[in-house]
Design a protein around this motif. Structure first.
Motif, PDB file in Angstrom:
ATOM      1  N   GLY A   1      51.042  23.248 -17.489  1.00  0.00           N
ATOM      2  CA  GLY A   1      51.276  22.167 -16.536  1.00  0.00           C
ATOM      3  C   GLY A   1      52.429  22.587 -15.658  1.00  0.00           C
ATOM      4  O   GLY A   1      52.505  23.738 -15.257  1.00  0.00           O
TER       5      GLY A   1
ATOM      6  N   VAL B   1      45.571  11.025 -20.630  1.00  0.00           N
ATOM      7  CA  VAL B   1      46.063  11.793 -19.497  1.00  0.00           C
ATOM      8  C   VAL B   1      47.527  12.117 -19.727  1.00  0.00           C
ATOM      9  O   VAL B   1      48.320  11.246 -20.064  1.00  0.00           O
ATOM     10  CB  VAL B   1      45.886  10.991 -18.193  1.00  0.00           C
ATOM     11  CG1 VAL B   1      46.604  11.675 -17.043  1.00  0.00           C
ATOM     12  CG2 VAL B   1      44.408  10.825 -17.880  1.00  0.00           C
ATOM     13  N   LEU B   2      47.880  13.382 -19.601  1.00  0.00           N
ATOM     14  CA  LEU B   2      49.267  13.821 -19.695  1.00  0.00           C
ATOM     15  C   LEU B   2      49.750  14.224 -18.306  1.00  0.00           C
ATOM     16  O   LEU B   2      48.929  14.492 -17.420  1.00  0.00           O
ATOM     17  CB  LEU B   2      49.377  15.023 -20.646  1.00  0.00           C
ATOM     18  CG  LEU B   2      48.864  14.810 -22.071  1.00  0.00           C
ATOM     19  CD1 LEU B   2      48.952  16.114 -22.856  1.00  0.00           C
ATOM     20  CD2 LEU B   2      49.676  13.725 -22.762  1.00  0.00           C
ATOM     21  N   MET B   3      51.049  14.282 -18.121  1.00  0.00           N
ATOM     22  CA  MET B   3      51.588  14.709 -16.834  1.00  0.00           C
ATOM     23  C   MET B   3      51.016  16.084 -16.448  1.00  0.00           C
ATOM     24  O   MET B   3      50.771  16.359 -15.285  1.00  0.00           O
ATOM     25  CB  MET B   3      53.124  14.785 -16.875  1.00  0.00           C
ATOM     26  CG  MET B   3      53.814  13.434 -16.918  1.00  0.00           C
ATOM     27  SD  MET B   3      53.303  12.315 -15.607  1.00  0.00           S
ATOM     28  CE  MET B   3      54.026  13.101 -14.163  1.00  0.00           C
TER      29      MET B   3
END
Lengths: 339, 363
Positions: free
Chosen positions: A332, A18-20
């Motif tokens: 993102g 999981v990335l920001m």
């Protein structure tokens, strides 16, 4: 030579964490929802809340988690935000909010005074919105396992209309009405988080939207879809509706209100206000001819664009100098630039 | 922001565009050096108003894009060291090194902090005396004074748990490299207004003479860009090759002497690798010996393994203006902002990112 060259630019293992950006309201979050969650659960439509029919009554049901850091920022705090966010998701379905639940995850060592202030703020926000907080839960995790406190609120509301407000209802000729100026919440939180001092201070726009949104319905505006603007800003909300509703959308940049202080702060940091977060603004897609009246019913209402249908989900923006460009979801969150 | 509106006024921009169409009698190829200008051109659609024969070529002015792979790898290696926090401008965090990027490294436990200015990084070091903060000092002449100031502040306040990984680059040597390359097709240049605010444009004068190219110091708003192009094309049509200043509201010929002096006190020029372009003599800045204690490369001896770019990525050609992003076979396919192969696809000043973001996939 092994098959796995060290120079491989994007090994798969990196993608498997999981990335920001997975929480940033952009493409990676969409991917996560579409590929990981949706196939396992059963969401019916892509809307802010689910519709449930209980006997003759139709209810909207929704949930939202709040992890904003720092918990207090100019114009609001995590408590008021947790109330407004869920109230607004219900309002976007055309539902009168009735009751909320509140679940807290607290970090060991959090000052009780902070919690008291947040709870006071939640109570005040709920009172002002005319909604009750009727149930809740509390968990504590070890120091360092969370950042002060996280809040999850769920809410139910009663629909005040017989139809359905959803992207699929968006129709050819629909006018897009924006309820006010954009970008304030994102810049307020950024200034608090990074200690950037804007003069004068930029306050978050965090506010309950149900009176404005339901007001449109009560005044007989033919509303097809509404969406509150959150993480990905105005652009992401409009793009998601265009795609889910198989419509093309044209927006007029010069008609989108951005306050001067917000614009200046965005220029400074290299951010596009179209993608900056809001917590007290929404867009309404209304039938052709109703846009002007809808805009007049909202305190900062403006007609900012138009729908072409059928379409491929393309959103175009006419720039201030009259040229056009496509708007796309970002990967993102926006990151401030170097110079 | 009334000040800004002036330079975004549709009538004014269109008036300049009409004048440009009158003046441009022949086809010309002009490079805007700065990635910020590339983004402004595509964001506002300035290119849609240009005369048909005028081709804009995007330059190497994206500091994140030209930061060499091995320095990004070093930054990531530092971020994984116990007791080290790597502080960086947000822009740099998504840029792929040879194996990963800083944000993905953070997801795997590396310590990476996004800061807005080098002074914030010094403050971070002050707040965390038990840790060492390394600031990834990326940027052109524009950001060097801020870093110099931060170092002075650190020394003054006796903050020694702070150092920088110096990746600063300079514009004029890169211009010489591009204009002097065999087969160069660039006929005129828009120089980056922000860079010249600091350094002025005295150094550009011999370049204009030597390579016979007009150079116009240009701002970042639609009206600035249109006027800069008009001035440049006028020179080309009149067969002049001079340095002119469109951005006079911010730039003086000699730049900002105080900032220049500060940079020279702390940094000295050195050879530097530019990602995708190669080694350019005296095109970088490194810390002077008197400031070596703040040099992360000295404090933390780092192994630079062999590094290799993606075989698909043509970012070097894009950065030199030899190819446009859409001419890359990987553009929008193997390479997207979510899964970038090269830096220009993720940097907020990268040309590929600008094409992708503003929907120019098919132009």
């Amino acid at each position: 030579m092994s098959e796995f060259s060290l120079a491989c630019p994007a090994p798969l293992a990196e993608r498997e964490r999981v990335l920001m950006a997975h929480g940033g309201g952009g493409r990676l979050m969409r991917e996560l929802i579409e590929r990981l969650f949706a196939p396992r659960f059963s969401p019916e439509h892509e809307t802010d809340a689910a519709l449930l029919a209980l006997g003759a009554k139709r209810l909207a049901f929704t949930t939202d988690s709040f992890v904003v850091s720092p918990p207090f920022f100019p114009g609001g705090d995590i408590g008021s935000l947790a109330v407004h966010g869920t109230v607004n998701d219900l309002a976007m379905m055309g539902a009168e909010p009735v009751a909320l639940s509140a679940a807290f995850i607290l970090e060991e060592g959090l000052e009780l005074d902070v919690l008291r202030r947040v709870a006071d703020s939640m109570a005040a926000a709920a009172r002002a919105a005319g909604v009750r907080i009727v149930t809740g839960d509390t968990k504590v995790v070890e120091r360092g396992r969370a950042d002060q406190l996280y809040i999850t609120t769920s809410g139910v509301g009663v629909l005040i209309h017989d139809g359905e407000l959803a992207p699929w209802r968006v129709a050819e000729g629909d006018e897009i009405v924006l309820s006010g100026d954009i970008g304030r919440h994102g810049m307020a939180v950024m200034s608090a988080r990074e200690g950037l001092a804007f003069e004068p201070e930029i306050l978050s726009d965090s506010a309950p939207l149900h009176r404005e949104a339901l007001g449109l319905l009560r005044h007989g505006i033919r509303v097809h879809c509404m969406r509150d603007l959150t993480r990905g800003g105005l652009a992401s909300a409009v793009i998601e509706i265009a795609r889910a509703g198989k419509a093309d959308i044209e927006l007029e940049e010069s008609r989108i209100p951005v306050r001067e202080d917000v614009r200046a702060a965005c220029e400074l940091l290299g951010l596009d206000p179209l993608y900056v977060a809001n917590e007290g603004r929404f867009v309404a897609f209304v039938a052709e001819g109703d846009g002007g009246r809808a805009a007049a019913l909202l305190p900062g209402g403006t007609v900012i664009g138009r729908v072409k249908k059928p379409g491929a989900g393309a959103v175009t923006l006419r720039s201030v100098i009259g040229a056009t460009r496509m708007l796309d979801l970002l990967s993102g969150e926006q990151l401030p630039r170097i110079c | 922001m009334k000040h800004l509106d002036e330079y975004r006024d549709a009538a004014r921009v269109r008036g300049l565009a009409a004048e440009l169409r009158r003046v441009a009698k022949r086809p010309w190829r002009i490079m805007e050096i700065c990635g910020g200008q590339t983004h402004a051109i595509l964001r506002f659609g300035v290119d849609q108003l240009l005369p048909p024969g005028l081709e804009l070529v995007h330059g190497p002015g994206c500091p994140v894009c030209v930061t060499p792979l091995e320095l990004i790898d070093k930054a990531i290696e530092l971020a994984f060291r116990p007791g080290v926090v790597l502080a960086s401008f947000g822009d740099m965090l998504r840029v792929p090194g040879s194996r990963t990027d800083l944000l993905s490294a953070r997801a795997r436990g590396a310590r990476v902090a996004a800061v807005y200015s080098p002074l914030d990084a010094v403050r971070l070091a002050e707040m965390r005396p038990d840790e060492h903060v390394v600031f990834f000092a990326v940027g052109f002449e524009t950001t060097a004074p801020g870093v110099a100031l931060a170092l002075k502040r650190a020394r003054q306040a006796l903050i020694f748990n702070f150092s920088i990984l110096a990746a600063h680059v300079l514009v004029p040597p890169a211009l010489r490299a591009i204009l002097g390359a065999p087969g160069n097709r660039i006929q005129g240049l828009l120089a980056a207004g922000h860079v010249c605010t600091v350094e002025g444009y005295v150094d550009y004068e011999p370049i204009a003479r030597e390579f016979r190219v007009p150079i116009v110091v240009t701002g970042f708003e639609p009206a600035d860009l249109m006027l800069g192009l008009l001035m440049c094309v006028r020179q080309l049509e009149q067969d002049r090759a001079e340095v002119e200043n469109q951005y006079a509201r911010a730039v003086r010929r000699e730049g900002n002497p105080a900032a220049r002096a500060l940079v020279r006190e702390i940094f000295e020029p050195c050879d530097r690798n530019w990602r995708g372009i190669g080694r350019i003599p005296m095109s970088g800045l490194r810390l002077r010996r008197e400031w070596a204690e703040f040099d992360a490369e000295q404090r933390f001896p780092l192994e630079t393994g062999q590094v290799q770019e993606s075989a698909l990525c043509i970012s070097g050609l894009v950065l030199q203006g030899a190819k446009r992003p859409v001419e890359c076979p990987a553009f929008g396919r193997e390479c997207t902002p979510d899964h970038p192969l090269g830096a220009p696809m993720v940097s907020s000043e990268g040309a590929c990112a600008a094409y992708y973001r503003y929907g120019r996939q098919h132009v």
